[in-house]
Design a protein around this motif. Structure first.
Motif, PDB file in Angstrom:
ATOM      1  N   SER A   1       1.368  29.075  -2.600  1.00 49.12           N
ATOM      2  CA  SER A   1       1.100  28.104  -3.654  1.00 49.12           C
ATOM      3  C   SER A   1      -0.099  27.256  -3.298  1.00 49.12           C
ATOM      4  CB  SER A   1       2.310  27.185  -3.869  1.00 49.12           C
ATOM      5  OG  SER A   1       2.551  26.408  -2.716  1.00 49.12           O
ATOM      6  N   ARG A   2      -0.762  26.767  -4.339  1.00 46.98           N
ATOM      7  CA  ARG A   2      -1.884  25.874  -4.104  1.00 46.98           C
ATOM      8  C   ARG A   2      -1.352  24.492  -3.801  1.00 46.98           C
ATOM      9  NH1 ARG A   2      -5.106  25.568  -9.188  1.00 46.98           N
ATOM     10  NH2 ARG A   2      -3.065  25.696 -10.128  1.00 46.98           N
ATOM     11  N   GLY A   3      -1.995  23.845  -2.888  1.00 42.62           N
ATOM     12  CA  GLY A   3      -1.638  22.452  -2.646  1.00 42.62           C
ATOM     13  C   GLY A   3      -0.665  22.275  -1.511  1.00 42.62           C
ATOM     14  N   GLY A   4       0.604  22.713  -1.664  1.00 39.94           N
ATOM     15  CA  GLY A   4       1.618  22.409  -0.677  1.00 39.94           C
ATOM     16  C   GLY A   4       1.944  20.932  -0.704  1.00 39.94           C
ATOM     17  N   SER A   5       2.744  20.496   0.243  1.00 39.78           N
ATOM     18  CA  SER A   5       3.139  19.095   0.265  1.00 39.78           C
ATOM     19  C   SER A   5       2.058  18.212   0.859  1.00 39.78           C
ATOM     20  CB  SER A   5       4.435  18.946   1.068  1.00 39.78           C
ATOM     21  OG  SER A   5       5.464  19.668   0.486  1.00 39.78           O
ATOM     22  N   ALA A   6       1.334  18.718   1.798  1.00 40.93           N
ATOM     23  CA  ALA A   6       0.243  17.956   2.406  1.00 40.93           C
ATOM     24  C   ALA A   6      -0.524  18.917   3.287  1.00 40.93           C
ATOM     25  CB  ALA A   6       0.785  16.792   3.231  1.00 40.93           C
ATOM     26  N   ALA A   7      -1.720  18.549   3.665  1.00 39.68           N
ATOM     27  CA  ALA A   7      -2.496  19.404   4.554  1.00 39.68           C
ATOM     28  C   ALA A   7      -1.862  19.400   5.933  1.00 39.68           C
ATOM     29  CB  ALA A   7      -3.929  18.904   4.627  1.00 39.68           C
ATOM     30  N   LEU A   8      -1.837  20.571   6.563  1.00 39.42           N
ATOM     31  CA  LEU A   8      -1.213  20.683   7.878  1.00 39.42           C
ATOM     32  C   LEU A   8      -1.912  19.781   8.891  1.00 39.42           C
ATOM     33  CD1 LEU A   8       1.011  22.113   9.400  1.00 39.42           C
ATOM     34  CD2 LEU A   8      -0.575  23.955   9.927  1.00 39.42           C
ATOM     35  N   ASP A   9      -3.233  19.602   8.734  1.00 40.92           N
ATOM     36  CA  ASP A   9      -3.983  18.753   9.671  1.00 40.92           C
ATOM     37  C   ASP A   9      -3.533  17.298   9.613  1.00 40.92           C
ATOM     38  OD1 ASP A   9      -5.402  20.938  10.445  1.00 40.92           O
ATOM     39  OD2 ASP A   9      -7.136  20.533   9.159  1.00 40.92           O
ATOM     40  N   ASP A  10      -2.996  16.862   8.488  1.00 36.32           N
ATOM     41  CA  ASP A  10      -2.596  15.470   8.320  1.00 36.32           C
ATOM     42  C   ASP A  10      -1.114  15.248   8.594  1.00 36.32           C
ATOM     43  OD1 ASP A  10      -5.165  14.900   7.527  1.00 36.32           O
ATOM     44  OD2 ASP A  10      -4.752  15.287   5.423  1.00 36.32           O
ATOM     45  N   ALA A  11      -0.394  16.286   8.976  1.00 37.57           N
ATOM     46  CA  ALA A  11       1.050  16.172   9.155  1.00 37.57           C
ATOM     47  C   ALA A  11       1.395  15.824  10.598  1.00 37.57           C
ATOM     48  CB  ALA A  11       1.719  17.493   8.768  1.00 37.57           C
TER      49      ALA A  11
ATOM     50  N   ALA B   1       5.941   4.747  -0.274  1.00 38.37           N
ATOM     51  CA  ALA B   1       5.723   5.548   0.935  1.00 38.37           C
ATOM     52  C   ALA B   1       6.608   6.788   0.846  1.00 38.37           C
ATOM     53  CB  ALA B   1       6.053   4.748   2.190  1.00 38.37           C
ATOM     54  N   TRP B   2       6.031   7.923   1.137  1.00 42.22           N
ATOM     55  CA  TRP B   2       6.745   9.195   1.117  1.00 42.22           C
ATOM     56  C   TRP B   2       6.816   9.729   2.535  1.00 42.22           C
ATOM     57  CZ3 TRP B   2       8.254  11.297  -3.696  1.00 42.22           C
ATOM     58  CH2 TRP B   2       7.763  10.615  -4.808  1.00 42.22           C
TER      59      TRP B   2
ATOM     60  N   PRO C   1       3.091  11.929  -4.566  1.00 40.07           N
ATOM     61  CA  PRO C   1       2.362  11.110  -3.569  1.00 40.07           C
ATOM     62  C   PRO C   1       0.900  10.905  -3.931  1.00 40.07           C
ATOM     63  CG  PRO C   1       3.814  12.643  -2.455  1.00 40.07           C
ATOM     64  CD  PRO C   1       3.852  13.021  -3.913  1.00 40.07           C
ATOM     65  N   LEU C   2       0.270  11.933  -4.483  1.00 40.65           N
ATOM     66  CA  LEU C   2      -1.135  11.798  -4.868  1.00 40.65           C
ATOM     67  C   LEU C   2      -1.274  10.909  -6.100  1.00 40.65           C
ATOM     68  CD1 LEU C   2      -4.084  12.630  -4.485  1.00 40.65           C
ATOM     69  CD2 LEU C   2      -3.617  14.626  -5.924  1.00 40.65           C
ATOM     70  N   ARG C   3      -0.408  11.127  -7.079  1.00 42.59           N
ATOM     71  CA  ARG C   3      -0.544  10.380  -8.337  1.00 42.59           C
ATOM     72  C   ARG C   3      -0.176   8.912  -8.178  1.00 42.59           C
ATOM     73  NH1 ARG C   3       2.372  14.730 -12.305  1.00 42.59           N
ATOM     74  NH2 ARG C   3       1.277  16.551 -11.491  1.00 42.59           N
ATOM     75  N   LEU C   4       0.733   8.626  -7.267  1.00 42.55           N
ATOM     76  CA  LEU C   4       1.146   7.242  -7.049  1.00 42.55           C
ATOM     77  C   LEU C   4       0.433   6.640  -5.841  1.00 42.55           C
ATOM     78  CD1 LEU C   4       4.938   7.730  -7.761  1.00 42.55           C
ATOM     79  CD2 LEU C   4       3.355   6.407  -9.159  1.00 42.55           C
TER      80      LEU C   4
ATOM     81  N   LYS D   1       0.831  -1.197   0.000  1.00 44.46           N
ATOM     82  CA  LYS D   1       0.000   0.000   0.000  1.00 44.46           C
ATOM     83  C   LYS D   1       0.869   1.252   0.000  1.00 44.46           C
ATOM     84  CE  LYS D   1      -3.590  -2.361   2.671  1.00 44.46           C
ATOM     85  NZ  LYS D   1      -4.364  -2.367   3.950  1.00 44.46           N
ATOM     86  N   SER D   2       0.255   2.370  -0.318  1.00 41.14           N
ATOM     87  CA  SER D   2       0.982   3.631  -0.324  1.00 41.14           C
ATOM     88  C   SER D   2       0.850   4.324   1.024  1.00 41.14           C
ATOM     89  CB  SER D   2       0.440   4.553  -1.422  1.00 41.14           C
ATOM     90  OG  SER D   2      -0.905   4.906  -1.147  1.00 41.14           O
ATOM     91  N   ALA D   3       1.710   5.296   1.259  1.00 38.98           N
ATOM     92  CA  ALA D   3       1.649   6.096   2.487  1.00 38.98           C
ATOM     93  C   ALA D   3       2.307   7.441   2.209  1.00 38.98           C
ATOM     94  CB  ALA D   3       2.351   5.389   3.644  1.00 38.98           C
ATOM     95  N   HIS D   4       1.884   8.441   2.953  1.00 34.65           N
ATOM     96  CA  HIS D   4       2.455   9.780   2.799  1.00 34.65           C
ATOM     97  C   HIS D   4       2.475  10.444   4.169  1.00 34.65           C
ATOM     98  CE1 HIS D   4       2.218  14.089   0.961  1.00 34.65           C
ATOM     99  NE2 HIS D   4       3.447  13.751   1.293  1.00 34.65           N
ATOM    100  N   VAL D   5       3.648  10.754   4.661  1.00 32.34           N
ATOM    101  CA  VAL D   5       3.801  11.364   5.976  1.00 32.34           C
ATOM    102  C   VAL D   5       4.635  12.631   5.820  1.00 32.34           C
ATOM    103  CG1 VAL D   5       4.609  11.094   8.332  1.00 32.34           C
ATOM    104  CG2 VAL D   5       3.717   9.107   7.091  1.00 32.34           C
ATOM    105  N   LEU D   6       4.122  13.737   6.303  1.00 32.54           N
ATOM    106  CA  LEU D   6       4.854  15.002   6.305  1.00 32.54           C
ATOM    107  C   LEU D   6       5.244  15.310   7.747  1.00 32.54           C
ATOM    108  CD1 LEU D   6       5.833  17.581   4.867  1.00 32.54           C
ATOM    109  CD2 LEU D   6       3.577  18.563   5.278  1.00 32.54           C
ATOM    110  N   VAL D   7       6.534  15.482   7.986  1.00 32.66           N
ATOM    111  CA  VAL D   7       7.050  15.766   9.327  1.00 32.66           C
ATOM    112  C   VAL D   7       7.432  17.239   9.390  1.00 32.66           C
ATOM    113  CG1 VAL D   7       8.778  15.170  11.054  1.00 32.66           C
ATOM    114  CG2 VAL D   7       7.932  13.405   9.490  1.00 32.66           C
ATOM    115  N   LEU D   8       6.766  17.979  10.250  1.00 35.15           N
ATOM    116  CA  LEU D   8       7.007  19.412  10.392  1.00 35.15           C
ATOM    117  C   LEU D   8       7.571  19.706  11.768  1.00 35.15           C
ATOM    118  CD1 LEU D   8       3.687  20.847   8.892  1.00 35.15           C
ATOM    119  CD2 LEU D   8       5.864  20.544   7.723  1.00 35.15           C
ATOM    120  N   GLY D   9       8.507  20.644  11.825  1.00 35.02           N
ATOM    121  CA  GLY D   9       9.056  21.029  13.121  1.00 35.02           C
ATOM    122  C   GLY D   9      10.042  22.170  12.971  1.00 35.02           C
ATOM    123  N   GLU D  10      10.319  22.829  14.083  1.00 35.14           N
ATOM    124  CA  GLU D  10      11.287  23.918  14.057  1.00 35.14           C
ATOM    125  C   GLU D  10      12.702  23.348  13.936  1.00 35.14           C
ATOM    126  OE1 GLU D  10      11.817  25.914  17.922  1.00 35.14           O
ATOM    127  OE2 GLU D  10      10.529  24.332  18.756  1.00 35.14           O
TER     128      GLU D  10
END
Length: 947
Positions: free
Chosen positions: A180-190, A163-164, A154-157, A38-47
């Protein structure tokens, strides 16, 4: 691997990832999903210093333990040094080998083709047919190709085993999301990394010190404020200084270390004080090179011999300040590098920064690295610090770097040109010219607000007339969505300026014919073109004449003077071919739009397919975008709803990739809305996405590209009669008489739909306005489709079956099945009381046509009307095969089974590559497969593919 299982750090000390249980669980889940295909997409945000890279190291180790290949991107890396600096290089690494090294190098050096390279990367990952983990650290520092791929792929695949895991600083993510429109992922899902709580801080320290810290050490650790990098720096300092002692599992201080040191000072900076003098000097000097650098660069920068730096480098590696990154050296963190650079004497720091830039320039280094070093080299020019370049020298550095970076990295080029403006004199003529140069760079980088401000400042600074025209054109483009009056004012002023360049005059005319506001478009056609024609003709400039003839063709097209439009576009195309002009594709676009408008959609489709193949081969992204949009409209005309939907989605995808203006995107949204009129769609607004809502609700968009039309569609689909009644009470006549823009989603058949809506809402006077408009259009064009629309409108208003039957037969002659079906249905409604037999026959005709188009929603309505007449509806004829694949999808499958690539399939079918990949994604979803090989196995098992 349990939460407490140790991960070996770069300093060789076993350490646990403390205080991140939730985050670790999320990453483990991504790896588990990957193992299951399966696919996966995780965005890790931090200072900075929050531990993003540590989590990325963890997920890499977990994937490798599961024998999953890892494509690791450490942004800002050095090519040919074993560092995966870009996604292209990471995918060419031996452990992945999705692409070869030569292709990766070509991708890295051809950023202007990044849209096509993203297509290549997508195809390469899909061809792997095995799980792969893609990890990108510090996305904010990555090249444009990697940033684009991280956003799009990540969306197309999403149905492929990929896994990203992408890390980015929170501040940079928020800034990028606003621009920009879109960004890497929604902040709520990061995953957003908080600072460590007190318990986690003590656990981290215990891992490093070898035991639980006592109260005194805990007091010291409180100064780290829970930032992981500071916590580890404090603990390492105590450990390396040898001032701790362990007793019964508790670590305490053997001496009054705190009293001898300022624990309010930055612990990262203090680490350098524990180094030997040679190691400290080497670290401080190397800091100007950036996060990563090579030994060769250090030797060239410092003038030392190899033997002189071996021991200092080994000490820095032992201390953890530097890491060995496969042939290059890397600072532990950007914070560590910055702390080292801050300790340099300002004179030496500035001289070293200039030397680092010169080193990168002389060695032909990567443009991104060169640009970043150029910005650092001129950072302190205005303060006149010792060693800093003079204003003249700084300008030379920036302008030199700009020539190299301009076509490689739009964002960095914008930073350089912004710095150039800061270095110029406030009131000098050079500043005005620089502003004119800067505006298109800012536009290309998506920094619209800055481009607008520059244009306004430049105009206020009394630019040269040609420069002012360019600035006002930019302002006109930037203000169309929210300030239509400002758009008109800027164009009016620009037209009155004594412009020297006839090409600028012609382009000014071209801009003025775009439908930014309907009223201004109408005035432009009557006033602007005659005013500009004299200037352009007198100049006898072929490029300007070719541009202007394109403009005249557009104007004639909008006036429905289609015979004159054909003549004008032929002249423009011939002149463009002689002069090597780049607008030949635009001439073809107008010609195809004319074929479509006069009722020859099949001829238009054949023509547009050839143009799409040519644009794809020439890699003309903007041409491809508009051509695909027109193709989607033609497919809709022909009732090929599945293909039109795929093509519209491909347009939206490409528009996002190349940063095209949102009007193109909403043109595709309009097509999707029209498809939803005929198809069952549970929630059309959610399905079409935020662009549809923005387009439908924007007050200016109602006057552009059929904005009113799109809102009426959405309201009709959702049953919102209030919106329909409100919108149909506006002044529709003036906005429709000029017809659709070239390539837009509007069509003169829209007026039939509009007439039906106003009649249903009890506004016959509005319907008569549409009739008057349709009659005038039919008189001007003498085209069959215009007469068909007139018959249809009059038939609806008067309830005249003969006019409706006439319209249906016209639509049949010009291959408009959906329009023909609508005419037969309207005839049935008109006859339902007087002649039920004729009504039923008309409904059966409509049913046959709608069934061939698979227009399920409209079919259900027609079937309901037949039942109301006491008739049994005909059996629906499916246009799909046993697996539910459409004819277009089956053509894609037939070629894919032959192991043809997306590019080869596209060339054979005269499609663009992104249209083919959009088809493949739809096919995967229908068949519930995750790779091409699985798809081939399924279609062969069901006997729907050639052997």
């Amino acid at each position: 691997m349990s939460d407490d299982e140790a991960v070996v750090g770069s300093d060789g000390v076993a350490k646990s990832i403390r205080g991140r249980d939730t985050e670790l669980a999320r990453l483990r889940h991504a790896v588990s999903a990957l193992r299951e295909g399966k696919s996966a997409h995780v965005l890790v945000l931090g200072e900075p210093g929050a531990g993003k890279s540590t989590l990325l190291d963890f997920v890499c180790d977990a994937a490798r333990a599961a024998s999953i290949p890892v494509a690791l991107v450490r942004a800002g890396g050095i090519p040919s040094a074993g560092v995966a600096a870009t996604l292209a290089e990471a995918l060419s690494a031996p452990n992945v080998a999705a692409i070869d090294t030569a292709t990766a190098t070509q991708m890295d050096s051809s950023v202007e083709l990044r849209y096509w390279w993203v297509q290549e990367l997508e195809a390469a990952i899909e061809r792997l047919a095995q799980p792969v983990l893609v990890v990108i650290d510090d996305l904010q520092f990555a090249d444009e190709l990697t940033r684009l791929a991280a956003r799009a792929l990540p969306l197309r695949l999403g149905r492929s085993p990929v896994a990203w895991v992408v890390a980015q600083r929170t501040r940079d993510f928020e800034q990028r999301s606003t621009h920009s429109r879109g960004g890497s992922a929604a902040l709520d899902d990061a995953i957003v990394l908080p600072r460590l709580d007190e318990h986690a801080v003590f656990e981290v320290a215990a891992d490093i010190l070898g035991g639980a810290p006592n109260t005194e050490i805990r007091t010291l650790l409180a100064h780290a404020d829970g930032l992981p990098l500071r916590v580890t720096s404090y603990a390492r300092e105590l450990r390396d200084a040898g001032v701790t002692q362990l007793s019964e599992g508790v670590v305490s201080l053997a001496v009054d270390y705190a009293g001898e040191h300022d624990y309010f000072a930055d612990p990262v900076e203090r680490r350098f004080g524990l180094l030997s003098l040679p190691a400290r000097q080497l670290a401080l000097s190397a800091s100007v090179l950036g996060l990563q650098f090579t030994m060769t660069e250090v030797l060239a920068l410092t003038g030392l011999r190899a033997g002189q730096i071996l021991e200092p480098v080994e000490e820095l590696l032992r201390s953890g300040i530097l890491h060995d990154s496969g042939g290059a050296l890397e600072f532990e963190h950007e914070i560590v590098r910055s702390a080292a650079e801050a300790q340099l004497d300002e004179g030496k720091r500035n001289l070293l920064r200039r030397a680092a830039y010169a080193l990168s320039r002389d060695d032909g280094g990567r443009p991104t690295t060169l640009g970043q070093r150029a910005l650092r080299a001129v950072e302190h020019t205005e303060f006149e610090e010792e060693g800093a370049p003079s204003r003249v020298d700084a300008l030379a550095i920036v302008e030199d770097a700009l020539t190299i970076v301009l076509d490689e990295d739009a964002s960095l080029a914008a930073d350089l040109i912004e710095r150039r403006l800061q270095l110029l004199d406030v009131s000098g003529a050079g500043l005005r010219a620089a502003m004119a140069d800067a505006i298109p760079v800012m536009l290309h980088a998506g920094r619209m607000a800055e481009a607008r401000e520059l244009a306004r400042r430049g105009i206020a600074a009394n630019m040269d007339p040609d420069e002012e025209v360019a600035a006002r054109l930019a302002l006109a483009q930037l203000t169309t969505l929210d300030e239509p009056r400002a758009t008109r004012e800027n164009l009016d002023v620009a037209l009155r300026l004594p412009v020297k360049s006839p090409v600028l005059k012609a382009r000014l005319a071209a801009l003025s014919t775009r439908p930014y506001t309907t009223d201004y478009l109408y005035d432009a056609l009557e006033l602007v073109l005659p005013a500009v024609r004299e200037t352009v003709l007198a100049a006898k400039d072929d490029v300007a004449l070719s541009t202007f003839e394109h403009v005249e063709a557009i104007a004639a097209f909008h006036r429905h003077e289609w015979a004159f439009a054909r003549e004008a576009i032929s002249r423009a195309e011939e002149r463009g071919q002689r002069t090597g002009g780049s607008e030949t594709w635009f001439a073809s676009l107008i010609r195809v739009s004319l074929l479509r408008s006069v009722g020859r959609p099949l001829d238009a489709l054949l023509s547009i397919d050839r143009e799409i193949r040519a644009a794809d081969e020439r890699r003309q992204a903007l041409a491809l975008l508009h051509l695909q949009l027109v193709r989607a409209n033609i497919l809709l005309d022909l009732g090929r709803l599945d293909e039109a939907e795929i093509q519209a989605e491909a347009v939206r995808e490409l528009a996002e990739d190349i940063g095209a203006e949102w009007t193109v995107d909403v043109g595709a949204v309009s097509i999707l809305a029209q498809i939803a009129v005929h198809r069952d769609t549970p929630d059309v607004r959610d399905r079409l996405g935020p662009a549809a809502a923005r387009f439908a609700e924007d007050k200016v968009a109602h006057q552009r590209l059929g904005g009113e039309w799109t809102e009426l569609l959405l309201a009709d689909i959702s049953g919102d009669r209030t919106t329909i009644e409100m919108r149909t009470r506006g002044d529709h006549y003036r906005s429709r008489i000029l017809g659709p823009p070239v390539g837009g989603a509007s069509d003169i058949l829209d007026d039939v739909y509009f007439t039906r809506l106003v009649l249903e809402n009890g506004m016959p006077e509005r319907a008569r306005n549409v009739e008057s408009m349709a009659r005038e259009r039919a008189r001007i064009t003498e085209a069959p489709i215009a007469h068909g629309v007139l018959d249809h409108v009059v038939g609806l208003i008067d309830g005249n079956p003969r006019r409706l039957e006439s319209a249906a037969r016209v639509y049949k002659e010009i291959s408009r099945p959906l329009a023909e079906a609508a005419a037969w249905e309207d005839l049935a409604v008109a006859q339902s009381v007087a002649d039920s037999v004729t009504s039923a026959d008309a409904l059966r005709r409509a049913h046959t046509l709608l069934s061939s188009c698979d227009a399920t929603r409209s079919l259900a309505r027609v079937e309901g009307r037949l039942r109301d007449l006491g008739e049994r509806p005909p059996v629906r004829v499916s246009t799909r095969n046993a697996l539910g694949l459409t004819a277009a999808e089956q053509r894609i499958v037939d070629r894919a089974v032959r192991n043809e690539t997306a590019a080869e399939i596209a060339a054979y079918l005269y499609l663009s590559r992104n249209t083919v990949t959009a088809h493949l994604r739809r096919i995967y979803a229908k068949l519930d497969v995750r790779s091409r090989q699985q798809m081939i196995e399924v279609v062969r098992a069901h006997g729907v593919a050639p052997r």
